[in-house]
Design an enzyme around this catalytic site. Structure first.
Site, PDB file in Angstrom:
ATOM      1  CG  HIS A 201     -18.202  81.085  84.368  1.00  0.00           C
ATOM      2  ND1 HIS A 201     -17.281  80.153  84.108  1.00  0.00           N
ATOM      3  CD2 HIS A 201     -19.295  80.608  85.569  1.00  0.00           C
ATOM      4  CE1 HIS A 201     -17.079  79.505  85.055  1.00  0.00           C
ATOM      5  NE2 HIS A 201     -18.350  79.357  86.159  1.00  0.00           N
TER       6      HIS A 201
HETATM    7  C1  UD1 Z   1     -23.066  79.292  87.749  1.00  0.00           C
HETATM    8  C2  UD1 Z   1     -21.994  78.723  89.217  1.00  0.00           C
HETATM    9  C3  UD1 Z   1     -21.256  78.120  88.507  1.00  0.00           C
HETATM   10  C4  UD1 Z   1     -21.416  77.380  87.301  1.00  0.00           C
HETATM   11  C5  UD1 Z   1     -21.554  78.807  86.394  1.00  0.00           C
HETATM   12  C6  UD1 Z   1     -21.829  77.721  85.341  1.00  0.00           C
HETATM   13  C7  UD1 Z   1     -23.393  79.658  91.342  1.00  0.00           C
HETATM   14  C8  UD1 Z   1     -22.969  79.860  92.668  1.00  0.00           C
HETATM   15  N1  UD1 Z   1     -22.798  79.450  90.008  1.00  0.00           N
HETATM   16  O1  UD1 Z   1     -22.899  80.649  87.910  1.00  0.00           O
HETATM   17  O2  UD1 Z   1     -20.256  77.445  89.492  1.00  0.00           O
HETATM   18  O3  UD1 Z   1     -19.568  77.443  86.649  1.00  0.00           O
HETATM   19  O4  UD1 Z   1     -23.568  78.560  86.133  1.00  0.00           O
HETATM   20  O5  UD1 Z   1     -21.816  78.723  83.595  1.00  0.00           O
HETATM   21  O6  UD1 Z   1     -24.426  78.127  91.418  1.00  0.00           O
HETATM   22  N2  UD1 Z   1     -27.694  84.597  83.324  1.00  0.00           N
HETATM   23  C9  UD1 Z   1     -28.531  85.000  82.264  1.00  0.00           C
HETATM   24  N3  UD1 Z   1     -28.927  83.908  81.584  1.00  0.00           N
HETATM   25  C10 UD1 Z   1     -28.668  82.662  82.014  1.00  0.00           C
HETATM   26  C11 UD1 Z   1     -28.207  81.931  83.477  1.00  0.00           C
HETATM   27  C12 UD1 Z   1     -27.452  83.401  84.117  1.00  0.00           C
HETATM   28  O7  UD1 Z   1     -28.210  85.900  81.961  1.00  0.00           O
HETATM   29  O8  UD1 Z   1     -29.383  81.676  81.917  1.00  0.00           O
HETATM   30  C13 UD1 Z   1     -26.697  85.915  83.493  1.00  0.00           C
HETATM   31  C14 UD1 Z   1     -27.814  86.405  84.869  1.00  0.00           C
HETATM   32  O9  UD1 Z   1     -27.326  88.002  84.773  1.00  0.00           O
HETATM   33  C15 UD1 Z   1     -26.622  86.022  86.754  1.00  0.00           C
HETATM   34  C16 UD1 Z   1     -25.703  85.747  85.927  1.00  0.00           C
HETATM   35  O10 UD1 Z   1     -26.190  85.704  84.425  1.00  0.00           O
HETATM   36  O11 UD1 Z   1     -26.984  87.314  87.013  1.00  0.00           O
HETATM   37  C17 UD1 Z   1     -24.801  84.693  86.841  1.00  0.00           C
HETATM   38  O12 UD1 Z   1     -25.607  83.567  86.059  1.00  0.00           O
HETATM   39  P1  UD1 Z   1     -25.905  82.875  87.935  1.00  0.00           P
HETATM   40  O13 UD1 Z   1     -26.624  82.025  87.744  1.00  0.00           O
HETATM   41  O14 UD1 Z   1     -25.890  83.678  89.079  1.00  0.00           O
HETATM   42  O15 UD1 Z   1     -24.635  81.844  88.168  1.00  0.00           O
HETATM   43  P2  UD1 Z   1     -22.830  82.052  87.391  1.00  0.00           P
HETATM   44  O16 UD1 Z   1     -22.259  82.643  87.044  1.00  0.00           O
HETATM   45  O17 UD1 Z   1     -23.676  81.493  85.917  1.00  0.00           O
END
Ligand code: UD1
Length: 357
Positions: A201
């Site tokens: 991820h």
């Molecule tokens: C975040 C953390 C990372 C951690 C990871 C665990 C930061 C900078 N990053 O990364 O350190 O290892 O969580 O998973 O805080 N999305 C969904 N549903 C959700 C959450 C996210 O669809 O419930 C999608 C969205 O399109 C979003 C993307 O996933 O843009 C990334 O989510 P985001 O919270 O920005 O960061 P993670 O990559 O999950």
């Protein structure tokens, strides 16, 4: 003592649960959970609260996904009035996600004390958003709880007062130790008896679409010898779809992100885990399952120095070589690091109570 726990993303939930439990056994402690809403899908959030027997958060800031600046700013804007109203004695922040740094910034400017659980970890790679979050959160924290002694050394090198630093062990392992008996009763998703488990991820990996395509190719080839179980993070699913990368050529078992207990069971039974996660490097070290980390660095070097983790980097040829070696039966043996014993949260609570007396 009045405490607020701030959580937002999946790994925060496993880290806050044991501290919440340890505090709930103490008299005269009032605690509240604030969920920022950074992770909002039920299978990235709600199911963890249920399995970890955590109460529904008192506040949910519902920030959702956005750019780093927007997400961080929005958490700050929505969290500030809660802190002003509640005036907690301590705000506990966990790990290295955007929710962690946002809450630390709000509290330090309001003169509210911050305790950072999982302090001191460093990848020494400032291209990683989490590294920026770690550096800033640690500078702003009033108490710093480290999972391993390398954390103490990093903090001292950065000029942090040693009186604030406490080596307490690993809270993620507290949760693992407590939940392992229940995980053993878990019926894992429909997977073969022998398999490799994969999670990806990190933006530095999955946003690099050439690398991602190469990785899927490497896994497809390997999966003809050992099936690959692959729960797909939402970001990774989005990238695979956008780039039309097909994951159908090999023997893949694809699934949505899965609940904590089933994932624990899957890790425990895997022949090898391939990941770019932070927490999974630690969990496999504890479970003594071989782990290949597809990153050029790790903020958790103890898992390599002592545990079963190997940094293979982003070089896919190196990954293939390591996988062949594991298939041939040569796996890295490891030991469990000091204070990864299921009691880190109790040590944290002792320090917190002492700091309040
Ligand atoms: C975040 C953390 C990372 C951690 C990871 C665990 C930061 C900078 N990053 O990364 O350190 O290892 O969580 O998973 O805080 N999305 C969904 N549903 C959700 C959450 C996210 O669809 O419930 C999608 C969205 O399109 C979003 C993307 O996933 O843009 C990334 O989510 P985001 O919270 O920005 O960061 P993670 O990559 O999950």
């Amino acid at each position: 003592m009045n405490v607020i726990h701030i959580v937002g993303a999946r790994p925060n939930f496993m880290k806050s649960a044991p501290v919440f439990r340890a505090l709930s056994n103490r008299p005269l402690v009032q605690q509240r959970i604030v969920h920022t809403g950074q992770h909002y899908d039920p299978n990235m959030s709600d199911v963890f609260f249920q399995q970890l027997a955590m109460p529904v958060p008192e506040f949910n800031l519902q920030v959702g996904s956005a750019s780093h600046a927007q997400q961080t700013a929005e958490i700050m804007r929505r969290f500030e009035p809660i802190v002003i109203e509640q005036r907690p004695d301590w705000v506990l922040v966990y790990g290295d996600v955007n929710s962690t740094v946002a809450a630390s910034l709000v509290c330090s400017k309001l003169g509210i004390r911050v305790a950072h659980v999982e302090a001191g970890l460093r990848s020494f790679d400032r291209r990683m958003p989490e590294e920026i979050n770690r550096l800033i959160t640690d500078q702003l924290s009033d108490l710093l709880f480290t999972p391993s002694e390398d954390g103490n050394r990093n903090l001292v090198r950065e000029g942090i007062d040693t009186a604030k630093i406490h080596f307490v062990g690993n809270v993620m392992i507290d949760t693992l130790v407590r939940m392992l008996p229940r995980a053993a009763l878990e019926r894992p998703p429909d997977v073969p008896d022998e398999y490799a488990l994969v999670t990806l991820h990190r933006p530095s990996n999955v946003d690099d679409l050439d690398w991602l395509a190469g990785m899927i190719d490497t896994l497809a080839t390997f999966s003809k010898q050992l099936p690959v179980v692959f729960p797909i993070h939402p970001r990774t699913r989005e990238r695979l779809q956008a780039a039309r990368i097909s994951v159908t050529n090999g023997t893949f078992h694809l699934m949505d992100p899965i609940p904590y207990l089933a994932f624990l069971r899957l890790q425990q039974k895997a022949k090898v885990v391939i990941t770019d996660s932070g927490g999974i490097q630690e969990e496999t070290t504890f479970l003594q399952v071989p782990c290949l980390t597809v990153r050029d660095n790790t903020e958790r070097p103890i898992t390599v120095d002592m545990g079963t983790n190997e940094l293979v980097g982003r070089d896919l040829a190196a990954l293939s070589t390591a996988l062949s070696r594991i298939l041939a039966g040569t796996t890295k043996r490891g030991n469990i690091p000091l204070l990864w014993d299921g009691h880190a949260a109790e040590r944290i609570v002792s320090v917190l109570l002492q700091a309040c007396s």
